[in-house]
Design an enzyme around this catalytic site. Structure first.
Site, PDB file in Angstrom:
ATOM      1  N   GLU A   1      -6.037  -1.852   6.387  1.00 25.57           N
ATOM      2  CA  GLU A   1      -5.361  -1.697   5.103  1.00 25.57           C
ATOM      3  C   GLU A   1      -5.796  -0.368   4.487  1.00 25.57           C
ATOM      4  OE1 GLU A   1      -5.327  -4.303   0.934  1.00 25.57           O
ATOM      5  OE2 GLU A   1      -7.078  -4.360   2.243  1.00 25.57           O
TER       6      GLU A   1
ATOM      7  N   LYS B   1       2.001  -7.019   1.222  1.00 28.82           N
ATOM      8  CA  LYS B   1       0.930  -7.978   0.942  1.00 28.82           C
ATOM      9  C   LYS B   1       1.352  -8.979  -0.139  1.00 28.82           C
ATOM     10  CE  LYS B   1      -4.001  -7.890  -0.339  1.00 28.82           C
ATOM     11  NZ  LYS B   1      -5.102  -6.967  -0.717  1.00 28.82           N
TER      12      LYS B   1
ATOM     13  N   CYS C   1      -5.783  -8.391   4.217  1.00 31.95           N
ATOM     14  CA  CYS C   1      -7.014  -8.580   3.448  1.00 31.95           C
ATOM     15  C   CYS C   1      -7.097  -9.943   2.741  1.00 31.95           C
ATOM     16  CB  CYS C   1      -7.172  -7.429   2.471  1.00 31.95           C
ATOM     17  SG  CYS C   1      -8.896  -7.146   1.949  1.00 31.95           S
TER      18      CYS C   1
END
Length: 269
Positions: free
Chosen positions: A40, A111, A147
């Site tokens: 990321e 995300k 993440c």
């Protein structure tokens, strides 16, 4: 299918970060990989402004990543920032996007779960995505996550229900007491939850290079790993930058799902 995970430490400069992509993509190709995963925030590290560098998927930064992938005939997964839907309003935000590009593959994932935790508010500058994304390569189906997403099993299950036998997690994991342990635990848990391989690729720990973290910005702890559908760590790193390889075999997933049919046994409440 041979895959590689490139644990690197990005900075503010976009060109320097592209050089990291090229360097490690070449090393991955030399090692026989067909796909390489980068972390990321590969475009620019957290702790720096994002609005001024966010660009569309057909912009110059992504374009250079495509050139590298095309030249090497290698699938590249890398984190970047794209303009949010509200980019023309007073509350401008970006999207935290994973770009996937290479031979026969073009995909992207925004995300979904934003890191509003441990004193950091990602939602102040980032707009959440809404939909799971999978792609096919090398006879395998891959699911995407970023993440903080790793703390939410439902996304990984959704990817598996869409056919994923591999889940990719690109991260810039925030440091702190117990955080590296949590990252490693969660990668193994998501693999067992979904009987998929998990490719957990994070930013390296800047402290290993003598660099102090900027405030609460999540700049990485390292500990990237490839985890089997049975929760075994097949390859891993510690905090320093590095590259690891693993060979993925869909028959291992089939075996896991015969012995541990958690997806078939799943109940919704």
């Amino acid at each position: 299918m041979r895959v590689a995970l490139a644990q690197v430490i990005t900075g503010r400069d976009l060109a320097d970060n592209l050089q990291l992509v090229e360097k490690y993509a070449r090393l991955a190709k030399e090692g026989g990989a067909e796909l390489v995963v980068f972390p990321e925030a590969m475009m620019r590290a957290f702790g720096n402004s994002l609005l001024d560098i966010a660009e569309p998927l057909d912009g110059p930064w992504a374009g250079r990543v495509r050139e590298i992938a095309r030249e090497l005939q290698l699938i590249v997964v890398a984190g970047m920032f794209t303009p949010g839907a509200d980019s023309d309003s007073r509350t401008r935000r970006v999207r935290n996007t994973l770009l996937v590009t290479g031979p026969g593959v073009e995909a992207s994932y925004d995300k979904i779960h934003l890191f509003d935790a441990f004193g950091f508010a990602e939602s102040d500058t980032v707009e959440a995505g809404t939909d799971p994304v999978t792609f096919d390569a090398g006879g395998l189906t891959f699911g995407l996550a970023t993440c903080y997403d790793i703390r939410f099993p439902a996304l990984f299950t959704a990817n598996a229900q869409r056919g994923a036998v591999v889940n990719i997690v690109a991260a810039s994991w925030a440091s702190g007491p117990g955080k590296a342990d949590q990252w490693q635990l969660l990668a193994r848990a998501r693999a067992v939850d979904t009987t998929t391989f998990v490719l957990a690729c994070g930013q390296g720990d800047p402290a290993t290079q003598g660099v102090e973290a900027k405030g609460a910005a999540p700049t990485g702890v390292g500990y990237s790993a490839v985890v089997s559908p049975f929760g075994q760590v097949l390859a891993s790193l510690e905090g320093e930058p590095g590259l690891i390889f693993a060979d993925l075999d869909a028959s291992v997933v089939q075996e896991a799902r015969q012995k541990l049919p958690v997806l078939a046994n799943k109940r919704d409440f």
